[in-house]
Scaffold this motif. Structure first.
Motif, PDB file in Angstrom:
ATOM      1  N   ASP B 259      41.024  14.167  36.529  1.00 54.21           N
ATOM      2  CA  ASP B 259      41.184  15.372  35.697  1.00 54.21           C
ATOM      3  C   ASP B 259      41.758  15.068  34.314  1.00 54.21           C
ATOM      4  O   ASP B 259      41.675  15.891  33.412  1.00 54.21           O
ATOM      5  N   GLY B 260      42.381  13.900  34.164  1.00 55.46           N
ATOM      6  CA  GLY B 260      42.957  13.544  32.864  1.00 55.46           C
ATOM      7  C   GLY B 260      42.071  12.603  32.082  1.00 55.46           C
ATOM      8  O   GLY B 260      41.394  13.014  31.135  1.00 55.46           O
ATOM      9  N   THR B 267      34.991  14.626  27.361  1.00 57.64           N
ATOM     10  CA  THR B 267      35.057  15.613  26.264  1.00 57.64           C
ATOM     11  C   THR B 267      34.712  14.950  24.941  1.00 57.64           C
ATOM     12  O   THR B 267      33.958  15.495  24.140  1.00 57.64           O
ATOM     13  N   ILE B 268      35.276  13.740  24.708  1.00 56.02           N
ATOM     14  CA  ILE B 268      35.017  13.050  23.436  1.00 56.02           C
ATOM     15  C   ILE B 268      33.540  12.691  23.319  1.00 56.02           C
ATOM     16  O   ILE B 268      32.910  12.908  22.293  1.00 56.02           O
ATOM     17  N   ILE B 269      32.991  12.169  24.427  1.00 62.39           N
ATOM     18  CA  ILE B 269      31.584  11.754  24.386  1.00 62.39           C
ATOM     19  C   ILE B 269      30.663  12.954  24.172  1.00 62.39           C
ATOM     20  O   ILE B 269      29.636  12.852  23.501  1.00 62.39           O
ATOM     21  N   SER B 270      31.074  14.136  24.696  1.00 61.51           N
ATOM     22  CA  SER B 270      30.223  15.322  24.515  1.00 61.51           C
ATOM     23  C   SER B 270      30.102  15.712  23.036  1.00 61.51           C
ATOM     24  O   SER B 270      29.143  16.342  22.630  1.00 61.51           O
ATOM     25  N   LEU B 438      44.949  11.450  24.470  1.00 59.87           N
ATOM     26  CA  LEU B 438      46.389  11.618  24.697  1.00 59.87           C
ATOM     27  C   LEU B 438      46.718  13.095  24.945  1.00 59.87           C
ATOM     28  O   LEU B 438      47.421  13.431  25.899  1.00 59.87           O
ATOM     29  N   PHE B 439      46.155  13.975  24.109  1.00 52.64           N
ATOM     30  CA  PHE B 439      46.455  15.403  24.261  1.00 52.64           C
ATOM     31  C   PHE B 439      45.856  15.968  25.546  1.00 52.64           C
ATOM     32  O   PHE B 439      46.452  16.822  26.189  1.00 52.64           O
ATOM     33  N   ILE B 440      44.683  15.454  25.918  1.00 58.71           N
ATOM     34  CA  ILE B 440      44.069  15.948  27.155  1.00 58.71           C
ATOM     35  C   ILE B 440      44.910  15.532  28.363  1.00 58.71           C
ATOM     36  O   ILE B 440      45.084  16.293  29.311  1.00 58.71           O
TER      37      ILE B 440
END
Lengths: 71, 616
Positions: B259-260, B267-270, B438-440
């Motif tokens: 989940d992390g 998310t970044i790759i999207s 890091l924030f995720i």
């Protein structure tokens, strides 16, 4: 001096009184014997497209005012 | 070690030559001022080590701008190095002014005439043989020519300076060559400009090109491209998840990894496929020479708002992705202008907000959902223009004289464009990707741990720190009509990435439609106005920090939140209490009156035909 779009002038024939602009033009390698052709205004005539020594430049309205440009 | 310095006027192709000689990926573009510092590399494929330095473009040995001063200082300190003087074959007459200065000053100079392929019916290499100084004509985009240049550098590297060169003789030969080239000059650019720069034609072309870029990026092509890339990575991540779930590790580490870390990377790759496509297409527009003309044509309109024509592309990119748009402001040389453009970008609604708008619009304005979404976009444009005027007044700066070289039209070089785009994506992944991850991970911690720092195993979201914090922060949002902590949770998640507003609520077991059902029509409008204007996502904030510094990144974060809060509060009050409407109407009438009074008092600007000018 009344300059018109589409006409070619020698730079020494047009008065450019702004010192900063003069320096910038000299810095571009353009001297007073070069020919400047006025090509086109942009929208609301704030800048003008000119051709000096086969190179196209966008110059701001200061130039248009200095050479008292009329269409 | 031997060294070669690439010197020349701006926009003559020095960085393209540098990249081809060294195998580097420095940014190149079809306009001046792209290189702002001295770049160093080694010539690849030679049996001896030769360093190459790429200097910013200069017009004379007494430069005015910062990058010109850097180049001139470097030249003073490296008088012994071989100077490869790069000229544009189309502009030999103007380019020779600096070359002449350098020959007279005693530099060890050789001529590299780039873009020689554009001069038809003339063998420039043959003409260059007449010079006392060595010269070569190349097309820097061709591998074969670069190999020739490498051999040329190898031969001339150890030769002594041509101090006894007769400058008058060289000038005469050079003038002769420039005249020959002028006769054979390609007038394609003039012809295209004569047609393209007509006001109506240009506006039409501009709209077509911008909408094509957006249609390709965010329409079917971009969606399919994203889908393919995401499917590819989803398979990899699904297999990784399976491996982690089967592994003999604790539940916390499993949850952290799945989940992390995995969701973070996913998310970044999207983001990557659409950003890549957008950068690629914008680079194509730049490389053709269209960008410079956009800057020239729209300069006047944007100057009214304290911006210039160059800002227009960044603002349009802002409709796609704020993070990318912030990066595109690098093309603006003036620091103040760059800062003002960046400050306006968070007002432009990015594509990540669109799914949220559509979910709510479909629930509450079914018949007119597209009209409603369009109204939101229009509202964001109006707010950004209002703030452009405010920032123009606050962040005042004396305007520089506007002189810009307009490049020739060229067919885009896909290899160079692809390399440029890859380099930007690489930077995005390294600089921004690491911070988003890091924030995720922090959000994962807040979602999966209770206030007593115990891991929540039974997915009881109500026990999490995030829910607790949202509950505590609820009092802040009550004046806006938000009574449910889930609404606050979604807004907090939106700070990480706007996509997470919809995605994040699903973690709480709510579908987007159930989430929307918590709202009524008035609350929906307030909520969407808040989302439209509030602080941009973490990646955009980090991008702003990288471009203009920490102070401005904090300012954007805080100011956007306060502006969104204020506008949403006003909207809520106006919709719930009608006396506020009268106050607003009165305020607007007063505002319009003030505008007309000020306009009447303002002296109309002279175009050179007033009585005063005629006297002169």
């Amino acid at each position: 001096m009344t300059a018109k779009i589409g006409e070619t002038y020698t730079i020494k024939d047009v008065s450019i009184s702004d010192e900063k602009l003069k320096r910038q033009i000299v810095n571009l390698g353009i001297n007073k014997n070069n020919k400047i052709k006025l090509l086109k205004h942009n929208y609301n005539k704030s800048a003008i497209l000119v051709e000096v020594m086969c190179v196209r430049y966008a110059l701001d309205k200061l130039v248009c005012e200095q050479i008292k440009l009329y269409e | 070690m031997n060294s070669v310095v690439l010197v020349g006027n701006p926009n003559t192709g020095k960085t393209t030559i540098f990249n081809s000689l060294t195998g580097s990926r420095e940014k190149v573009a079809n306009w001046h001022g792209v290189t702002v510092s001295v770049k160093e590399g080694l010539v690849k494929g030679l049996d001896k080590k030769i360093s190459v330095y790429d200097l910013p473009g200069i017009y004379s040995l007494n430069g005015y701008s910062n990058e010109e001063k850097i180049a001139c200082e470097f030249l003073k300190q490296n008088k012994e190095a071989l100077i490869c003087y790069v000229c544009d074959a189309n502009n030999l007459a103007r380019n020779f002014i600096l070359a002449k200065q350098m020959i007279e000053t005693g530099y060890n100079i050789c001529l590299v005439v780039n873009m020689a392929n554009e001069i038809k019916n003339l063998d420039i290499n043959n003409e260059l043989k007449k010079f006392k100084i060595p010269g070569i004509a190349i097309d820097a985009r061709k591998k074969k020519d670069i190999e020739k240049l490498k051999n040329f550098i190898k031969i001339h590297n150890n030769k002594k300076p041509q101090n006894n060169a007769n400058i008058n003789k060289i000038t005469a030969i050079y003038d002769n060559l420039s005249n020959k080239i002028a006769e054979n000059r390609n007038i394609k650019t003039e012809r295209i400009d004569n047609f393209v720069l007509k006001n109506g034609v240009f506006l039409l072309l501009f709209l077509i090109s911008i909408f094509s870029v957006f249609y390709i990026t965010f329409g079917p092509v971009g969606t399919v491209f994203s889908w393919i890339i995401n499917q590819l990575f989803n398979k990899i991540f699904d297999n990784l998840r399976k491996i982690i779930l089967c592994g003999n590790i604790s539940l916390i580490i499993k949850s952290f990894l799945i989940d992390g870390v995995i969701i973070g990377v996913q998310t970044i790759i999207s983001f990557v496929p659409q950003i890549m496509l957008l950068i690629l297409l914008l680079n194509i527009l730049e490389d053709t020479g269209f960008m410079s003309r956009v800057s020239f044509m729209f300069d006047g309109i944007f100057k009214k708002f304290g911006l210039t024509g160059k800002s227009i592309f960044s603002l349009f990119v802002g409709f796609g992705c704020t993070t990318t748009a912030v990066m595109t402001t690098r093309n603006l040389e003036n620091k103040n202008l760059r800062r003002r453009t960046i400050l306006l970008l968070p007002f432009i609604s990015c594509s990540a907000k669109l799914p949220i708008f559509l979910v709510f619009a479909a629930s509450f304005f079914e018949k007119y959902k597209y009209v409603f979404v369009f109204a939101l976009y229009l509202f964001s444009c109006l707010i950004s223009l209002t703030f452009a005027l405010i920032y123009k007044k606050i962040l005042k700066q004396k305007n520089d004289v506007y002189i810009m070289e307009i490049p020739k039209y060229r067919l885009p070089n896909l290899k160079i464009i692809f390399k440029n785009s890859l380099s930007i994506i690489n930077e995005f992944l390294i600089k921004i990707g690491t911070m988003i991850s890091l924030f995720i991970i922090i959000v994962w911690f807040l979602q999966n741990f209770s206030t007593s720092f115990m891991f929540i195993e039974n997915e009881k979201f109500d026990d999490s720190i995030l829910y607790f914090l949202s509950n505590k922060l609820l009092f802040l949002f009550k004046p806006l009509g938000f009574e449910n902590p889930v609404m606050v949770v979604s807004l907090l998640l939106g700070l990480v990435a706007k996509e997470m507003i919809v995605v994040g609520v699903s973690v709480m077991g709510l579908t987007p439609n159930i989430f929307a059902s918590m709202f009524n029509t008035k609350l929906t409008i307030v909520f969407l106005i808040f989302i439209l204007l509030y602080s941009p996502c973490i990646s955009a904030i980090i991008s702003i920090k990288n471009e203009v510094g920490k102070k401005w990144a904090i300012y954007v974060f805080v100011a956007q939140f306060l502006i969104a809060y204020l506008v949403a509060f006003l909207a809520f009050k106006i919709m719930t209490d009608y006396k506020y409407i009268f106050a607003l109407v009165l305020f607007l009438i007063l505002d319009i009156c003030c505008f007309f009074v000020l306009r009447l008092n303002k002296k109309t600007s002279c175009r050179g035909n007033c009585n005063e000018c005629k006297r002169i």
